[in-house]
Scaffold this motif. Structure first.
Motif, PDB file in Angstrom:
ATOM      1  N   UNK A  77       0.835  -1.200   0.000  1.00  0.00           N
ATOM      2  CA  UNK A  77       0.000   0.000   0.000  1.00  0.00           C
ATOM      3  C   UNK A  77       0.867   1.246   0.000  1.00  0.00           C
ATOM      4  N   UNK A  78       0.576   2.159  -0.932  1.00  0.00           N
ATOM      5  CA  UNK A  78       1.341   3.396  -0.995  1.00  0.00           C
ATOM      6  C   UNK A  78       0.566   4.554  -0.387  1.00  0.00           C
ATOM      7  N   UNK A  79      -0.664   4.307  -0.040  1.00  0.00           N
ATOM      8  CA  UNK A  79      -1.493   5.365   0.527  1.00  0.00           C
ATOM      9  C   UNK A  79      -1.186   5.554   2.006  1.00  0.00           C
ATOM     10  N   UNK A  80      -1.540   6.712   2.502  1.00  0.00           N
ATOM     11  CA  UNK A  80      -1.330   7.015   3.912  1.00  0.00           C
ATOM     12  C   UNK A  80      -2.235   6.114   4.753  1.00  0.00           C
ATOM     13  N   UNK A  81      -1.736   5.713   5.885  1.00  0.00           N
ATOM     14  CA  UNK A  81      -2.532   4.891   6.779  1.00  0.00           C
ATOM     15  C   UNK A  81      -3.748   5.696   7.212  1.00  0.00           C
ATOM     16  N   UNK A  82      -4.936   5.115   7.077  1.00  0.00           N
ATOM     17  CA  UNK A  82      -6.141   5.858   7.364  1.00  0.00           C
ATOM     18  C   UNK A  82      -6.435   5.948   8.850  1.00  0.00           C
ATOM     19  N   UNK A  83      -5.686   5.266   9.673  1.00  0.00           N
ATOM     20  CA  UNK A  83      -5.913   5.315  11.109  1.00  0.00           C
ATOM     21  C   UNK A  83      -4.998   6.353  11.752  1.00  0.00           C
ATOM     22  N   UNK A  84      -4.918   7.514  11.122  1.00  0.00           N
ATOM     23  CA  UNK A  84      -4.032   8.552  11.588  1.00  0.00           C
ATOM     24  C   UNK A  84      -4.678   9.908  11.315  1.00  0.00           C
ATOM     25  N   UNK A  85      -4.623  10.795  12.295  1.00  0.00           N
ATOM     26  CA  UNK A  85      -5.125  12.146  12.090  1.00  0.00           C
ATOM     27  C   UNK A  85      -4.187  12.873  11.141  1.00  0.00           C
ATOM     28  N   UNK A  86      -4.752  13.646  10.212  1.00  0.00           N
ATOM     29  CA  UNK A  86      -3.951  14.388   9.251  1.00  0.00           C
ATOM     30  C   UNK A  86      -4.385  15.847   9.239  1.00  0.00           C
ATOM     31  N   UNK A  87      -3.553  16.678   8.629  1.00  0.00           N
ATOM     32  CA  UNK A  87      -3.835  18.108   8.547  1.00  0.00           C
ATOM     33  C   UNK A  87      -3.269  18.645   7.242  1.00  0.00           C
ATOM     34  N   UNK A  88      -3.955  19.651   6.700  1.00  0.00           N
ATOM     35  CA  UNK A  88      -3.468  20.317   5.492  1.00  0.00           C
ATOM     36  C   UNK A  88      -2.441  21.367   5.920  1.00  0.00           C
ATOM     37  N   UNK A  89      -1.237  21.356   5.352  1.00  0.00           N
ATOM     38  CA  UNK A  89      -0.233  22.336   5.762  1.00  0.00           C
ATOM     39  C   UNK A  89      -0.537  23.754   5.284  1.00  0.00           C
ATOM     40  N   UNK A  90      -1.411  23.929   4.310  1.00  0.00           N
ATOM     41  CA  UNK A  90      -1.726  25.259   3.798  1.00  0.00           C
ATOM     42  C   UNK A  90      -2.871  25.918   4.566  1.00  0.00           C
ATOM     43  N   UNK A  91      -4.032  25.273   4.592  1.00  0.00           N
ATOM     44  CA  UNK A  91      -5.199  25.876   5.243  1.00  0.00           C
ATOM     45  C   UNK A  91      -5.382  25.390   6.682  1.00  0.00           C
ATOM     46  N   UNK A  92      -4.551  24.443   7.121  1.00  0.00           N
ATOM     47  CA  UNK A  92      -4.565  23.891   8.473  1.00  0.00           C
ATOM     48  C   UNK A  92      -5.910  23.260   8.842  1.00  0.00           C
ATOM     49  N   UNK A  93      -6.568  22.652   7.874  1.00  0.00           N
ATOM     50  CA  UNK A  93      -7.813  21.936   8.131  1.00  0.00           C
ATOM     51  C   UNK A  93      -7.469  20.536   8.630  1.00  0.00           C
TER      52      UNK A  93
END
Length: 133
Positions: free
Chosen positions: A76-92
């Motif tokens: 799998x090359x996708x990010x692990x979905x069991x992890x909180x993520x954030x956008x570095x630009x809009x910080x969503x």
């Protein structure tokens, strides 16, 4: 090294380790069965195994080794979905399992980053947040 490259490397190392352990199990099974020696006694839980059973164990060991050598799992090359993520630009922030499948922010079309340690990696954004308050 980008986040996706790091994930690919980690997944590849896990795959190699898994193949090694499975192959080692096959080798141990073959050595334990002692198929070429008619005089040695192989036992499983105190029960003697005959020559046919030992050759069966050898065949299963060879199948396991073949599986570990020739099987290529999809990494799998996708990010692990069991992890909180954030956008570095809009910080969503995106909670666990809320991140889009393509790992891009729907607004900014920028690659998402793990939330853990985000402000350590981007201290300039942390200062902006504290100035607004």
């Amino acid at each position: 090294m980008s986040l996706s490259e790091t994930r690919k490397r980690q997944n590849k190392l896990k795959s190699i380790f898994t193949k090694f352990v499975i192959g080692l199990f096959g080798i141990i099974l073959i050595l334990w069965s002692m198929p070429l020696s008619e005089l040695d006694i192989t036992t499983i839980r105190g029960q003697h195994i005959g020559l046919t059973g030992r050759w069966t164990m050898t065949a299963i060991g060879l199948i396991i080794i073949g599986y570990s050598v020739f099987y290529k799992p999809k990494l799998p090359s996708k990010m692990v979905e069991l992890e909180d993520t954030i956008c570095p630009t809009c910080e969503t922030p995106f909670g666990i399992g809320e991140a889009p499948q393509n790992e891009l922010c729907p607004r900014c079309k920028v690659l998402l980053e793990p939330l853990k340690g985000f402000y350590d990696r981007h201290p300039e954004l942390k200062d902006i947040k504290s100035e607004k308050n």
